[in-house]
Design a protein around this motif. Structure first.
Motif, PDB file in Angstrom:
ATOM      1  N   SER A 239     -33.917 -48.966 103.763  1.00 23.06           N
ATOM      2  CA  SER A 239     -35.181 -49.558 104.212  1.00 23.06           C
ATOM      3  C   SER A 239     -35.020 -50.078 105.628  1.00 23.06           C
ATOM      4  CB  SER A 239     -35.631 -50.684 103.278  1.00 23.06           C
ATOM      5  OG  SER A 239     -34.647 -51.701 103.201  1.00 23.06           O
ATOM      6  N   VAL A 240     -36.151 -50.102 106.363  1.00 22.53           N
ATOM      7  CA  VAL A 240     -36.186 -50.651 107.718  1.00 22.53           C
ATOM      8  C   VAL A 240     -37.485 -51.441 107.860  1.00 22.53           C
ATOM      9  CG1 VAL A 240     -34.736 -48.893 108.794  1.00 22.53           C
ATOM     10  CG2 VAL A 240     -37.209 -48.522 108.615  1.00 22.53           C
ATOM     11  N   ALA A 241     -37.449 -52.517 108.684  1.00 22.84           N
ATOM     12  CA  ALA A 241     -38.633 -53.344 108.919  1.00 22.84           C
ATOM     13  C   ALA A 241     -38.468 -54.096 110.230  1.00 22.84           C
ATOM     14  CB  ALA A 241     -38.865 -54.326 107.768  1.00 22.84           C
ATOM     15  N   TRP A 242     -39.476 -53.994 111.109  1.00 23.10           N
ATOM     16  CA  TRP A 242     -39.490 -54.698 112.382  1.00 23.10           C
ATOM     17  C   TRP A 242     -40.000 -56.117 112.204  1.00 23.10           C
ATOM     18  CZ3 TRP A 242     -37.454 -52.864 116.830  1.00 23.10           C
ATOM     19  CH2 TRP A 242     -37.270 -51.483 116.975  1.00 23.10           C
ATOM     20  N   THR A 243     -39.533 -57.014 113.081  1.00 24.05           N
ATOM     21  CA  THR A 243     -40.151 -58.330 113.167  1.00 24.05           C
ATOM     22  C   THR A 243     -41.528 -58.197 113.808  1.00 24.05           C
ATOM     23  OG1 THR A 243     -39.104 -58.727 115.307  1.00 24.05           O
ATOM     24  CG2 THR A 243     -37.937 -59.498 113.345  1.00 24.05           C
ATOM     25  N   GLU A 244     -42.324 -59.265 113.737  1.00 18.90           N
ATOM     26  CA  GLU A 244     -43.680 -59.197 114.272  1.00 18.90           C
ATOM     27  C   GLU A 244     -43.681 -59.002 115.785  1.00 18.90           C
ATOM     28  OE1 GLU A 244     -45.647 -62.700 113.030  1.00 18.90           O
ATOM     29  OE2 GLU A 244     -45.592 -62.181 110.897  1.00 18.90           O
ATOM     30  N   LYS A 245     -42.696 -59.559 116.476  1.00 17.13           N
ATOM     31  CA  LYS A 245     -42.605 -59.376 117.918  1.00 17.13           C
ATOM     32  C   LYS A 245     -42.016 -58.016 118.287  1.00 17.13           C
ATOM     33  CE  LYS A 245     -42.066 -64.324 118.794  1.00 17.13           C
ATOM     34  NZ  LYS A 245     -41.214 -65.386 119.395  1.00 17.13           N
ATOM     35  N   ALA A 283     -39.821 -57.285 104.105  1.00 19.09           N
ATOM     36  CA  ALA A 283     -41.072 -57.827 104.643  1.00 19.09           C
ATOM     37  C   ALA A 283     -40.767 -59.086 105.440  1.00 19.09           C
ATOM     38  CB  ALA A 283     -42.071 -58.126 103.522  1.00 19.09           C
ATOM     39  N   TRP A 284     -41.343 -59.176 106.663  1.00 19.54           N
ATOM     40  CA  TRP A 284     -41.134 -60.311 107.546  1.00 19.54           C
ATOM     41  C   TRP A 284     -42.320 -61.270 107.490  1.00 19.54           C
ATOM     42  CZ3 TRP A 284     -36.849 -61.631 110.295  1.00 19.54           C
ATOM     43  CH2 TRP A 284     -35.863 -60.656 110.484  1.00 19.54           C
ATOM     44  N   LEU A 289     -37.372 -63.626 106.027  1.00 14.14           N
ATOM     45  CA  LEU A 289     -37.142 -62.231 105.662  1.00 14.14           C
ATOM     46  C   LEU A 289     -37.059 -62.135 104.145  1.00 14.14           C
ATOM     47  CD1 LEU A 289     -36.481 -59.273 106.283  1.00 14.14           C
ATOM     48  CD2 LEU A 289     -34.062 -59.943 106.485  1.00 14.14           C
ATOM     49  N   CYS A 290     -37.943 -61.336 103.554  1.00 17.33           N
ATOM     50  CA  CYS A 290     -37.940 -61.090 102.117  1.00 17.33           C
ATOM     51  C   CYS A 290     -37.394 -59.686 101.858  1.00 17.33           C
ATOM     52  CB  CYS A 290     -39.339 -61.219 101.528  1.00 17.33           C
ATOM     53  SG  CYS A 290     -39.960 -62.890 101.524  1.00 17.33           S
ATOM     54  N   SER A 291     -36.535 -59.591 100.868  1.00 13.02           N
ATOM     55  CA  SER A 291     -35.925 -58.311 100.518  1.00 13.02           C
ATOM     56  C   SER A 291     -36.016 -58.094  99.017  1.00 13.02           C
ATOM     57  CB  SER A 291     -34.455 -58.264 100.975  1.00 13.02           C
ATOM     58  OG  SER A 291     -33.723 -59.345 100.412  1.00 13.02           O
ATOM     59  N   GLY A 292     -36.443 -56.881  98.628  1.00  7.37           N
ATOM     60  CA  GLY A 292     -36.519 -56.508  97.222  1.00  7.37           C
ATOM     61  C   GLY A 292     -35.481 -55.461  96.890  1.00  7.37           C
ATOM     62  N   SER A 293     -34.850 -55.603  95.747  1.00 11.84           N
ATOM     63  CA  SER A 293     -33.705 -54.758  95.419  1.00 11.84           C
ATOM     64  C   SER A 293     -33.857 -54.143  94.036  1.00 11.84           C
ATOM     65  CB  SER A 293     -32.415 -55.591  95.483  1.00 11.84           C
ATOM     66  OG  SER A 293     -31.307 -54.856  95.015  1.00 11.84           O
ATOM     67  N   ARG A 294     -32.945 -53.221  93.755  1.00  9.48           N
ATOM     68  CA  ARG A 294     -32.880 -52.608  92.426  1.00  9.48           C
ATOM     69  C   ARG A 294     -32.373 -53.597  91.393  1.00  9.48           C
ATOM     70  NH1 ARG A 294     -29.720 -46.929  91.621  1.00  9.48           N
ATOM     71  NH2 ARG A 294     -31.614 -46.080  92.585  1.00  9.48           N
ATOM     72  N   GLY A 322     -41.948 -52.479  96.522  1.00  9.88           N
ATOM     73  CA  GLY A 322     -43.001 -52.751  97.489  1.00  9.88           C
ATOM     74  C   GLY A 322     -43.131 -54.235  97.768  1.00  9.88           C
ATOM     75  N   LEU A 323     -43.220 -54.605  99.067  1.00  5.16           N
ATOM     76  CA  LEU A 323     -43.392 -55.996  99.485  1.00  5.16           C
ATOM     77  C   LEU A 323     -44.345 -56.047 100.667  1.00  5.16           C
ATOM     78  CD1 LEU A 323     -39.742 -57.476  99.431  1.00  5.16           C
ATOM     79  CD2 LEU A 323     -41.604 -58.015  97.854  1.00  5.16           C
ATOM     80  N   LYS A 324     -45.363 -56.929 100.584  1.00  6.32           N
ATOM     81  CA  LYS A 324     -46.294 -57.087 101.703  1.00  6.32           C
ATOM     82  C   LYS A 324     -46.804 -58.530 101.744  1.00  6.32           C
ATOM     83  CE  LYS A 324     -46.367 -53.085 103.634  1.00  6.32           C
ATOM     84  NZ  LYS A 324     -47.384 -52.079 103.349  1.00  6.32           N
ATOM     85  N   TRP A 325     -46.797 -59.113 102.941  1.00  7.48           N
ATOM     86  CA  TRP A 325     -47.346 -60.446 103.161  1.00  7.48           C
ATOM     87  C   TRP A 325     -48.832 -60.342 103.469  1.00  7.48           C
ATOM     88  CZ3 TRP A 325     -45.174 -65.049 102.192  1.00  7.48           C
ATOM     89  CH2 TRP A 325     -43.777 -65.121 102.093  1.00  7.48           C
TER      90      TRP A 325
END
Length: 497
Positions: A239-245, A283-284, A289-294, A322-325
């Motif tokens: 998984s990859v996720a950018w910060t808001e900036k 999800a940032w 930082l939130c991370s979901g795992s198996r 799936g994770l979304k703020w």
């Protein structure tokens, strides 16, 4: 009365024939209007009377109510198919013709056509809704606007309102290209439904996890750089996720670690543990930082002090995919392979809400940026359904059967529309209009499941990734077609008590 004068008067009314015994002259009830109206001799001589009273039976009084709004029994929340969408387009020409007739014959003063809204109102609405059918109406004075549209010396037989109606510009139908404007090869892009390997940053840089490596592609220069390589560690990118900036990138791995990378300095800043197996979703929320795992656990950590601020959210029984703020960053929505959709609050470690209507894994999650508290989710192969929820009341709203596995969802930033990507067995990209849930466009091109989706920072384009190891860029939304934002009934702050 003189008998001779009375005989001459009866001859003028009934003709030259001498009155008989049954005539009104010899009747004991002469002078009674009831007897005169019911006389048979009176009904036979109607041709000599100059007054004409029409029969009300043949009059079509329904024409007098043409200016009242049309009523339909259709449910605006029910999904419409392509036939209904085509019929609405064909009805516009007939509505224009009908409006012209109403202007000229009934003086309805219709000067513009309005689009059919979600409440199924008519295309044209007269200026006066309430009409006095049996009362005379004074002619309205010509306004400056009508004088500008038609000349007083014009020989046109139609009115000024009809002139304006014909000159009104037609709504331009937005056309979405069915062909991607760019296609990139993505070798080793994993064909795994539970992973999230594509994300587009606010700096217009696309990050893609390919096997053991993470690559960055600049949308400005089309330059590709390698950010990290985990081959030496025997680890895979999940998984990859950018910060808001958009200056830092979080990378989830197969071994359960989360690595933070500074993309400007091209170096790893931190490595966070805590999970027992792969991290498939990130999800940032500012520095959280939130991370979901198996391992069925969601970890919430502040990257400024991760060792002391770690919080565990336990609620799923299978892998979190799936994770979304929410847009206000107060609620976190999570989906899992246990077919559950959970909503979490920052102040609690137990689920704030739980939705169990899906019958397959919930990976596709999207919060509406236009209506406060509106959440959309999509189910896997055995579900194939997109559902909408009111998180303010915890009630379900709408749902639509897509006919294929729902892999991703994303709302448009400029209009009340959303895009969905699908797997088994259509492998397509669909654009939906909310709340009518009509299909705006259907995009095909991927040969395998469209598992990854991300939106550009300007909100006009999306990129999709599939198991066919390609990335396709689609121009779906446009700022020029920005729709007026509808006031949501779910927004508690939009109404004054």
């Amino acid at each position: 009365m003189d008998p001779d004068y009375e005989q001459r008067l009866l001859r003028q009314i009934n003709g030259p024939k001498t009155p008989t015994k049954n005539s009104p002259a010899n009747s004991p009830f002469r002078g009674s209007p009831r007897q005169l109206l019911s006389s048979p001799s009176r009904s036979k001589q109607d041709n000599s009377i100059d007054r004409f009273i029409p029969s009300r039976v043949v009059v079509n009084l329904s024409k007098g109510f043409l200016s009242s709004p049309l009523q339909e029994n259709s449910d605006p929340s029910a999904p419409s198919n392509s036939k209904e969408q085509t019929s609405n387009t064909e009805n516009k020409e007939s509505q224009l013709y009908s409006s012209l007739l109403r202007n000229e014959l009934l003086r309805d003063e219709i000067d513009s056509l309005t689009e059919v809204n979600d409440d199924r109102q008519p295309l044209s609405t007269p200026k006066h809704i309430k009409r006095n059918l049996f009362k005379s109406r004074q002619k309205r004075k010509l306004s400056n606007e009508s004088l500008d549209t038609t000349s007083p010396y014009s020989l046109s037989p139609i009115s000024a309102d009809s002139h304006k109606l014909l000159r009104s510009p037609k709504k331009v139908v937005r056309k979405i290209s069915k062909v991607p404007f760019k296609v990139l090869d993505a070798p080793d892009l994993q064909d795994d439904f539970y992973l999230n390997l594509v994300d587009w940053s606010a700096q217009n840089i696309l990050s893609v996890g390919l096997g053991h490596c993470v690559y960055l592609w600049s949308a400005y220069t089309s330059q590709v750089t390698k950010l990290c390589d985990l081959t030496s560690e025997g680890n895979l990118v999940t998984s990859v996720a950018w910060t808001e900036k958009g200056n830092q990138l979080a990378v989830g791995t197969h071994k359960g670690t989360c690595e933070l990378w500074d993309t400007v300095a091209n170096k790893r800043v931190a490595e966070l543990g805590g999970h027992k197996t792969r991290v498939g979703s990130l999800a940032w929320n500012n520095d959280l930082l939130c991370s979901g795992s198996r391992d069925r656990v969601i970890l919430m950590r502040d990257i400024r002090c991760p060792s002391t601020s770690q919080k565990e959210l336990v609620g799923h029984r299978q892998e979190v995919c799936g994770l979304k703020w929410s847009p206000d960053k107060k609620l976190l929505a999570s989906g899992g392979n246990d077919n559950k959709l959970l909503v979490w609050n920052l102040s609690s470690t137990t689920p704030y809400q739980s939705y169990n209507d899906h019958s397959a894994a919930v990976k596709a999650i999207a919060w509406s940026p236009h209506q406060h508290g509106l959440l959309a989710s999509g189910g896997g192969t055995m579900d194939k359904t997109i559902r909408f929820w009111n998180t303010l009341t915890g009630q379900p709203l709408h749902h639509v059967d897509t006919g294929s596995q729902v892999c991703n969802l994303a709302w448009s930033k400029h209009s009340n529309e959303l895009v969905s990507t699908h797997g088994y067995s259509q492998n397509q990209v669909l654009v939906w209009k909310y709340p009518s849930l009509t299909q705006v466009a259907k995009l095909t091109g991927h040969s395998l499941r469209v598992l990854y989706l991300s939106m550009s920072p300007d909100g006009e384009s999306v990129v999709t990734g599939a198991g066919d190891e390609t990335l396709r860029f689609w121009n779906i939304f446009s700022k020029n077609t920005t729709q007026k934002e509808t006031r949501s009934q779910l927004d508690l702050f939009s109404h004054i008590r």
